[in-house]
Design a protein around this motif. Structure first.
Motif, PDB file in Angstrom:
ATOM      1  N   VAL A   1     -81.615 -40.817   2.391  1.00 45.66           N
ATOM      2  CA  VAL A   1     -81.752 -39.651   1.511  1.00 45.66           C
ATOM      3  C   VAL A   1     -82.340 -40.117   0.178  1.00 45.66           C
ATOM      4  CG1 VAL A   1     -79.881 -38.301   2.537  1.00 45.66           C
ATOM      5  CG2 VAL A   1     -79.364 -39.920   0.708  1.00 45.66           C
TER       6      VAL A   1
ATOM      7  N   SER B   1     -77.123 -31.547   2.302  1.00 46.53           N
ATOM      8  CA  SER B   1     -76.495 -32.800   2.726  1.00 46.53           C
ATOM      9  C   SER B   1     -77.133 -33.246   4.034  1.00 46.53           C
ATOM     10  CB  SER B   1     -74.982 -32.607   2.899  1.00 46.53           C
ATOM     11  OG  SER B   1     -74.722 -31.615   3.897  1.00 46.53           O
ATOM     12  N   GLY B   2     -76.717 -34.397   4.500  1.00 49.11           N
ATOM     13  CA  GLY B   2     -77.272 -34.916   5.753  1.00 49.11           C
ATOM     14  C   GLY B   2     -78.491 -35.787   5.496  1.00 49.11           C
ATOM     15  N   GLU B   3     -78.718 -36.712   6.416  1.00 45.04           N
ATOM     16  CA  GLU B   3     -79.839 -37.633   6.266  1.00 45.04           C
ATOM     17  C   GLU B   3     -81.161 -36.968   6.610  1.00 45.04           C
ATOM     18  OE1 GLU B   3     -79.553 -41.664   7.565  1.00 45.04           O
ATOM     19  OE2 GLU B   3     -77.373 -41.564   7.751  1.00 45.04           O
ATOM     20  N   TRP B   4     -82.221 -37.510   6.032  1.00 46.17           N
ATOM     21  CA  TRP B   4     -83.570 -37.036   6.326  1.00 46.17           C
ATOM     22  C   TRP B   4     -84.087 -37.741   7.580  1.00 46.17           C
ATOM     23  CZ3 TRP B   4     -87.010 -36.173   1.384  1.00 46.17           C
ATOM     24  CH2 TRP B   4     -86.341 -35.296   0.515  1.00 46.17           C
ATOM     25  N   LYS B   5     -84.917 -37.036   8.308  1.00 44.78           N
ATOM     26  CA  LYS B   5     -85.443 -37.564   9.566  1.00 44.78           C
ATOM     27  C   LYS B   5     -86.724 -38.370   9.316  1.00 44.78           C
ATOM     28  CE  LYS B   5     -87.155 -36.074  14.109  1.00 44.78           C
ATOM     29  NZ  LYS B   5     -87.492 -34.887  14.953  1.00 44.78           N
TER      30      LYS B   5
ATOM     31  N   PRO C   1     -86.416 -33.521   5.284  1.00 42.77           N
ATOM     32  CA  PRO C   1     -85.165 -32.783   5.444  1.00 42.77           C
ATOM     33  C   PRO C   1     -85.442 -31.483   6.195  1.00 42.77           C
ATOM     34  CG  PRO C   1     -86.074 -32.324   3.285  1.00 42.77           C
ATOM     35  CD  PRO C   1     -87.063 -33.234   3.984  1.00 42.77           C
ATOM     36  N   SER C   2     -84.515 -30.553   6.145  1.00 37.77           N
ATOM     37  CA  SER C   2     -84.729 -29.231   6.743  1.00 37.77           C
ATOM     38  C   SER C   2     -85.875 -28.525   6.024  1.00 37.77           C
ATOM     39  CB  SER C   2     -83.457 -28.388   6.605  1.00 37.77           C
ATOM     40  OG  SER C   2     -83.204 -28.102   5.223  1.00 37.77           O
TER      41      SER C   2
ATOM     42  N   CYS D   1     -77.955 -44.754   3.003  1.00 36.80           N
ATOM     43  CA  CYS D   1     -78.334 -43.720   3.958  1.00 36.80           C
ATOM     44  C   CYS D   1     -79.733 -43.197   3.640  1.00 36.80           C
ATOM     45  CB  CYS D   1     -77.316 -42.582   3.965  1.00 36.80           C
ATOM     46  SG  CYS D   1     -77.008 -41.869   2.347  1.00 36.80           S
TER      47      CYS D   1
ATOM     48  N   GLU E   1     -84.843 -27.161   2.631  1.00 36.35           N
ATOM     49  CA  GLU E   1     -84.808 -28.126   1.526  1.00 36.35           C
ATOM     50  C   GLU E   1     -86.227 -28.522   1.123  1.00 36.35           C
ATOM     51  OE1 GLU E   1     -82.647 -32.320   0.178  1.00 36.35           O
ATOM     52  OE2 GLU E   1     -82.273 -31.496   2.185  1.00 36.35           O
TER      53      GLU E   1
END
Length: 406
Positions: free
Chosen positions: A12, A21-25, A173-174, A10, A177
């Protein structure tokens, strides 16, 4: 911090704060930037620069994540107005795009806000969804540097253009982060800066003590040539002959190796044949290794037998000369000024041994030499410890740069 063992599955990074958490754009700098551009160098050469006015950032002022402002230039109001479109704003990202320092990046701070840049420095102004400090660190990471290097095919580092910079791929990321990653790296950078200041103060203290102790009244005046049993420059075996280098085991010292008091590691080696077929000679342990060409004055004490290239002297002290004292004496302002008097100008400045030999040196008796060297060595040991700590911080930062970005 948490290791991400599924990084390949994934989008990250390998190392990540556990609360995210969650994938980076995946994006490009062009998609995340309001501005990508540079300035111009004012006509008139060095004469256009002033001692005050608007700060003018050049490539030498852009370091690895920080600005180097010791030699910052300034321009007057009229010159500034000609470059109004490149006026710097707080948190702009500066990226070197030409020359040997391509890829260095730093953030604009309050000291240079309202200033300008020349054509060798690119300004990247980011949109709200990309934290500028995150971008600055990304550009210094393995992933950013790899893309910058890819634009310089074949090692021909002629420069980056704005379209290439805009095409650099970055995953984000956000903003929360991004901010936390940037804050961690900022804290390490601040600690590195503090460590450098500690070392600079120790260097100043040691230098001041050397100059206070080693003066004309320090001891009896004798010619430099009476201080050693053997001395001479080295030589470089023919570089086109691989037999002189392949699988060599004789340490071959170059100027870059003379960065610490004690020479305990080196990068290059030559073979027995290379030593035999050149003017290099094997310098015994606990000798002075002194650069008398190119960077005149670089000096170390070797911890093992070495040979050197030309422009670097090996000096084997006499039994009545303490090698530690000789090391400090050759760093004194007195000796350095005397060497400057005998430097020969040419293609490369050189202080030949035959001229250094005649320098009059104030040398005390052996017991006093050892007293002086012991005092200074205690401080030098402290400096070495601080340098080792600095190196650890630098390694830590490089590790994080390699693990916290994609």
């Amino acid at each position: 911090m948490a290791n991400n063992n599924n990084k390949d599955k994934c989008n990250v990074p390998h190392l990540r704060f556990p609360e995210f958490s969650g994938e980076w754009k995946k994006c490009t700098i062009g998609e995340l930037a309001i501005k990508v551009g540079s300035g111009v160098t004012p006509r008139g050469g060095e004469s256009v620069y002033k001692t005050d006015g608007h700060p003018f950032v050049r490539s030498q002022n852009v370091g690895l994540g920080h600005l180097i402002l010791d030699d910052i230039a300034f321009i007057d109001e009229e010159t500034h107005l000609h470059q109004k479109s490149t006026e710097l704003k707080l948190e702009d990202v500066l990226l070197n795009i030409t020359g040997a320092s391509i890829g260095r990046s730093a953030l604009v701070n309050e000291q240079v806000v309202g200033g300008n840049v020349n054509q060798h420095v690119c300004i990247i102004r980011t949109k709200e969804n990309l934290i500028s400090s995150f971008l600055c660190n990304f550009l210094l990471s393995n992933y950013g540097q790899r893309q910058i290097d890819s634009f310089q095919a074949g090692g021909n580092r002629q420069g980056l253009n704005f379209e290439q910079i805009k095409s650099i791929k970055i995953a984000i990321p956000s903003t929360k982060e991004q901010t936390k990653v940037s804050k961690l790296l900022q804290l390490i950078e601040e600690r590195i800066a503090t460590q450098n200041k500690i070392i600079e103060k120790l260097e100043t203290l040691i230098k001041g003590l050397i100059d206070d102790i080693i003066t004309l009244e320090c001891g009896q005046l004798v010619a430099f040539e009476t201080l050693y049993s053997k001395a001479g420059e080295g030589g470089t075996p023919t570089t086109s002959n691989t037999e002189f280098y392949d699988n060599g085991n004789i340490p071959f010292i170059k100027i870059d190796d003379l960065s610490n008091k004690y020479l305990s590691t080196n990068k290059d080696y030559i073979t027995e044949l290379g030593l035999k077929k050149s003017s290099a000679w094997l310098i015994p342990t606990h000798s002075i290794i002194y650069s008398n060409g190119a960077t005149i004055g670089a000096i170390s004490i070797n911890k093992y037998p070495v040979c050197t290239k030309q422009g670097i002297l090996g000096i084997v002290p006499n039994t009545n000369i303490d090698v530690e004292f000789l090391y400090y004496f050759m760093q004194s302002s007195y000796f350095q000024k005397e060497v400057e008097r005998v430097v020969t100008e040419g293609t490369m400045k050189t202080a030949y041994l035959k001229d250094i030999n005649h320098i009059k040196c104030p040398i005390p008796d052996l017991d006093r030499q050892k007293e002086i060297s012991h005092l200074l060595s205690v401080l030098s040991l402290k400096e070495d410890v601080e340098r080792q700590l600095l190196q650890k911080y630098q390694i830590q930062k490089q590790y994080l740069l390699s693990q916290m970005f994609i």
